[in-house]
Write an enzyme that holds these catalytic residues in place. Structure first.
Site, short mmCIF file in Angstrom:
data_model
loop_
_atom_site.label_atom_id
_atom_site.label_comp_id
_atom_site.label_asym_id
_atom_site.label_seq_id
_atom_site.Cartn_x
_atom_site.Cartn_y
_atom_site.Cartn_z
N ASP A 200 -27.96 -18.70 -2.76
CA ASP A 200 -28.78 -17.44 -3.04
C ASP A 200 -29.30 -17.54 -4.54
O ASP A 200 -30.56 -17.34 -5.11
CB ASP A 200 -28.24 -16.04 -2.87
CG ASP A 200 -26.92 -15.94 -3.62
OD1 ASP A 200 -26.28 -16.85 -4.10
OD2 ASP A 200 -26.27 -14.85 -3.54
N LYS B 214 -16.11 -13.45 -1.25
CA LYS B 214 -16.49 -12.03 -1.17
C LYS B 214 -16.16 -11.44 0.41
O LYS B 214 -17.20 -10.89 0.97
CB LYS B 214 -18.16 -12.05 -1.01
CG LYS B 214 -18.81 -12.49 -2.25
CD LYS B 214 -20.32 -12.67 -2.19
CE LYS B 214 -20.68 -13.97 -1.71
NZ LYS B 214 -22.13 -13.94 -1.98
#
Ligand code: GLC
Length: 475
Positions: A209, A173
């Site tokens: 997450d 990312k």
């Protein structure tokens, strides 16, 4: 010829022109439509790759790493106390203070920016920045003198060696901080905290997450066996039986299960998805991303990339003279300048009302010369890019539901793409129902603040286990 005879002919000509244009557009974007046969093949491949990740012999070369998380049970509602949580991995970095009291949870939080130079700097700069943010937050909240346990939601692929030991396997990312890959991020965090000397914080758990989303949702719904993130990146976790996890090297006590962080974003990195990847998936990977050849499944379905993918198709249509009379704008020609949030805005327009589409074209992209037909094609491209993403995510969910194989399972989902896109959830509900094994029921539930609440719940369980072990003289 009289004008009365011309009109029908003109109408016919313009109808033919429209149909030819439609046909040409269709020829370019058709590759984005995946048939159920293709989706079932994706599922089969994903399932095979997941098995490779779980087997000791094949894991080192497996694309999907299937990391055991050391989170073995879901919260039972008795968790209590004050915890700090950190959330690093999306667009923002957050520090949170969470008070748990049975089913009641309250929290305070502060968002900090992670400047670009830190995202691409050194380990010391990143962790000093994190420690500085924790310190600022604790001073502002008046808790700088307390020793609080901390749960760290670190949303990157980590090989966990314990609940509070996690080695980063590789950045994803857009992060590219040197000196972190291969290192234990808890050690790096503790060293940075020690360098400051003004706060006393101990990180007792690191979670992904996806795990945060699952745990936070499981606090209310004990059927929650899967956590899914569709945000900047995409990934999922699920509860697996220990006897299926050959790579497990923790203790064997009950419950004989562990949450697996699949890191499915890397699906396809060994070429198995090439049969559906298009020329533009390849171009995005090679020219736009900072990690070419990596996270190929993620690049077809997450917020960091979908906007750029749509832009590449729109640019192609402009270059072929099929959009905006062949005239682009500087903004539309700039890589990265068509944000994924535009897709959500554009697809939120009511049928044939192009309010948002026009606003994006005019105000965000500086395109003035557009027709209603152009707006229609822009919407069409966006809807194909997002439906393909939702269909691919559905394949992943169906595979996990089949693996969990319980009659009724809740999937906790979080992430900006899922939250803000008007149709993603509905498309997924429909597609997962078609793809999943008969007889398995599922529910997709939005998870609230998993990265904070989930991290605090896992930290609470970690503290409870540690206290028990201390009492029993085991540590
Ligand atoms: C990327 C990360 C993964 C995370 C996901 C969603 O795929 O590698 O750890 O869960 O993004 O944030």
């Amino acid at each position: 010829m009289t004008s009365g005879m011309m009109a029908p002919l003109d109408r016919f000509r313009s109808w033919v022109k429209r149909r030819v244009k439609q046909w040409k557009v269709e020829r370019i974007v058709e590759e984005l439509k995946l048939s159920d046969v293709q989706l079932r093949k994706v599922m089969q491949l994903l399932d095979d790759e997941m098995n490779k990740g779980l087997c000791k012999g094949t894991n080192p070369n497996a694309a999907i790493k299937m990391f055991p998380t050391y989170v073995r049970s879901i919260p039972d509602g008795t968790e209590e106390g004050n915890y700090l949580a950190l959330d690093l991995g999306g667009t923002n970095f957050r520090v949170l203070l969470i008070r748990l009291n049975g089913s009641e949870v309250s929290m305070r939080s502060k968002i900090f920016l992670v400047p670009n130079f830190i995202m691409t700097g050194t380990a010391e700069e990143l962790f000093d920045h994190i420690a500085e943010c924790i310190s600022k937050f604790m001073h502002e909240e008046g808790i700088a003198d307390q020793k609080l346990p901390l749960g760290f939601t670190f949303s990157f692929p980590c090989k966990q060696e314990g609940l509070a030991r996690a080695r980063l396997s590789q950045w994803t990312k857009g992060f590219k901080v040197s000196g972190v890959e291969g290192e234990d991020i808890v050690r790096l965090l503790h060293e940075a905290i020690e360098r400051r000397d003004d706060i006393d914080v101990e990180c007792v758990a690191v979670i992904n997450d996806t795990v945060g989303a699952q745990i936070s949702c499981a606090h209310e719904d004990r059927n929650c066996q899967i956590g899914l993130i569709l945000g900047t990146g995409s990934n999922a976790c699920y509860m697996e039986q220990l006897d299926k996890v050959e790579t497990w090297d923790g203790d064997e006590r009950a419950p004989r299960q562990v949450i697996i962080n699949t890191e499915w974003g890397a699906f396809g990195d060994n070429g198995v998805l090439d049969f559906i990847r298009t020329q533009y998936d390849q171009e995005l990977d090679a020219k736009f991303s900072v990690n070419p050849g990596k996270q190929l499944y993620e690049k077809m379905m997450s917020g960091m990339y979908l906007g750029e993918l749509a832009r590449l198709y729109l640019e192609r249509l402009v270059n072929e003279g099929l959009l905006f009379e062949g005239q682009s704008s500087d903004l539309l020609s700039t890589p990265g300048r068509f944000y994924t949030k535009y897709i959500s805005e554009i697809e939120s327009d009511k049928r044939d009302d192009f309010k948002n589409t026009k606003s994006v074209l005019e105000y965000d992209l500086g395109i003035e010369n557009y027709s209603n037909a152009d707006c229609h094609y822009v919407q069409y491209v966006c809807s194909l890019v997002s439906s393909r993403a939702a269909h691919l995510a559905s394949c992943g969910c169906a595979v996990l539901l089949n693996r969990v194989a319980r009659p009724s399972v809740t999937i906790a989902v979080d992430g900006s793409l899922y939250r803000f896109h008007p149709k993603f959830g509905d498309i997924m509900e429909q597609k997962v129902s078609q793809l999943v094994n008969k007889g398995l029921k599922f529910k997709i539930m939005l998870s609230h603040d998993g990265s904070g609440k989930g991290a605090a719940l896992v930290a609470a369980v970690a503290c409870r286990i540690r206290d028990e072990q201390k009492r029993n003289g085991l540590i």
